[in-house]
Design a protein around this motif. Structure first.
Motif, PDB file in Angstrom:
ATOM      1  N   GLU A 108       0.830  -1.213   0.000  1.00 31.00           N
ATOM      2  CA  GLU A 108       0.000   0.000   0.000  1.00 31.00           C
ATOM      3  C   GLU A 108       0.861   1.257   0.000  1.00 31.00           C
ATOM      4  O   GLU A 108       0.524   2.243  -0.656  1.00 31.00           O
ATOM      5  CB  GLU A 108      -0.923  -0.004   1.214  1.00 31.00           C
ATOM      6  N   ASP A 109       1.998   1.215   0.726  1.00 29.62           N
ATOM      7  CA  ASP A 109       2.916   2.371   0.721  1.00 29.62           C
ATOM      8  C   ASP A 109       3.357   2.687  -0.708  1.00 29.62           C
ATOM      9  O   ASP A 109       3.603   3.831  -1.063  1.00 29.62           O
ATOM     10  CB  ASP A 109       4.187   2.079   1.539  1.00 29.62           C
ATOM     11  N   ALA A 113      -2.395  -1.771  -5.953  1.00 24.75           N
ATOM     12  CA  ALA A 113      -3.808  -2.104  -5.800  1.00 24.75           C
ATOM     13  C   ALA A 113      -4.172  -3.178  -6.809  1.00 24.75           C
ATOM     14  O   ALA A 113      -3.653  -3.193  -7.928  1.00 24.75           O
ATOM     15  CB  ALA A 113      -4.661  -0.862  -6.032  1.00 24.75           C
ATOM     16  N   ASP A 148       1.611  -8.028   1.577  1.00 21.81           N
ATOM     17  CA  ASP A 148       1.206  -7.141   0.484  1.00 21.81           C
ATOM     18  C   ASP A 148       0.031  -7.744  -0.304  1.00 21.81           C
ATOM     19  O   ASP A 148      -0.883  -7.036  -0.717  1.00 21.81           O
ATOM     20  CB  ASP A 148       2.383  -6.860  -0.466  1.00 21.81           C
ATOM     21  N   ALA A 151      -3.021  -7.232   1.817  1.00 23.09           N
ATOM     22  CA  ALA A 151      -3.465  -5.837   1.792  1.00 23.09           C
ATOM     23  C   ALA A 151      -4.182  -5.504   0.486  1.00 23.09           C
ATOM     24  O   ALA A 151      -5.087  -4.675   0.455  1.00 23.09           O
ATOM     25  CB  ALA A 151      -2.271  -4.910   1.998  1.00 23.09           C
ATOM     26  N   ALA A 152      -3.791  -6.170  -0.582  1.00 26.55           N
ATOM     27  CA  ALA A 152      -4.415  -5.913  -1.889  1.00 26.55           C
ATOM     28  C   ALA A 152      -5.670  -6.762  -2.092  1.00 26.55           C
ATOM     29  O   ALA A 152      -6.324  -6.668  -3.127  1.00 26.55           O
ATOM     30  CB  ALA A 152      -3.410  -6.182  -3.010  1.00 26.55           C
TER      31      ALA A 152
END
Ligand SMILES: [Mg+2]
Length: 247
Positions: A108-109, A113, A148, A151-152
């Protein structure tokens, strides 16, 4: 064409850097993190941004070289350690590896996406009986990569994950594809690879006898003929061979 598993590239196939900050912001974050890392390690350097840049440039150049030659994934800690000596920073291989992990801006940093239809497509394929695997070129793997993915929204319970830094070989090297097939315990003919790179994903898979579906992108190879071409990943669900998994 009767498949039991679908192998996926990640970058620009399932996720993309839609909201990526500008390069200067990446450099600023990396430099800040390098400053903190050096302080924690009891080291000082007048220019932490130079430290971050030298280490990162060394990684990128080793990666580029490997992609152009033998496709053996470099030891990035060793590469960074050697490069940092040139700016007066002496780290152990372990420290150099930790520094690289620290300055790597991801997930996200980094503005990553998933494409909106990525997760629904993966779930639909799973419901049709397909097993799902990741085959990706990445200099950073481990928990960070799994975080990651989560998070996506791409944590769909992958049946196998072949990451170049963990396998030791970069696509299109056959070994990274073989490692996914081995983990799935299937033959090349029972898998289809999905990716956006003609050179890495499509040609790499086809060289082993794995069919390949190409997400149309700027072509990076000539004379490669994908078995299926699509624009949005959801179109895979309309491709006849992916209607139902081979039992
Ligand atoms: Mg890609």
């Amino acid at each position: 064409m009767a498949y039991r598993a679908v192998l996926f590239d990640i970058g620009d196939t399932l996720w993309h850097s839609a909201e990526a900050p500008p390069a200067a912001e990446f450099r600023r974050i990396a430099s800040e993190r390098a400053r903190e890392f050096l302080a924690n390690a009891g080291l000082t350097h007048p220019d932490p941004s130079l430290v971050a840049r030298v280490a990162w440039d060394a990684l990128e150049s080793a990666m580029k070289q490997a992609r152009a030659t033998d496709r053996v994934e470099p030891d990035y800690a060793a590469v960074a350690k050697a490069a940092l000596l040139s700016v007066g920073v002496s780290l152990s291989a372990r420290q150099a590896g930790d520094l690289m992990e620290t300055i790597y801006v991801s997930g996200e940093d980094g503005g990553k996406a998933a494409y909106p239809d990525a997760r629904p497509t993966l779930e639909a394929l799973r419901n049709r009986g397909f097993r799902l695997a990741i085959v990706t070129n990445r200099a950073f793997g481990g928990d960070r990569f799994r975080d990651d993915l989560r998070a996506a929204g791409l944590d769909v319970g992958w049946d196998a994950t072949a990451v170049s830094i963990e396998v030791g070989f970069l696509k299109p090297h056959p070994e990274i594809f073989r490692s996914a097939l081995r983990a799935l315990e299937i033959s090349a003919a029972e898998a289809v690879m999905v990716g956006n790179s003609l050179a890495e994903d499509i040609a790499g898979a086809q060289a082993l006898g794995i069919d390949a579906a190409w997400k149309r992108s700027a072509p990076d190879a000539e004379g490669v003929r994908p078995d299926f071409v699509f624009e949005d990943v959801g179109e895979l669900l309309d491709w006849e061979p992916l209607r139902k998994a081979k039992s």
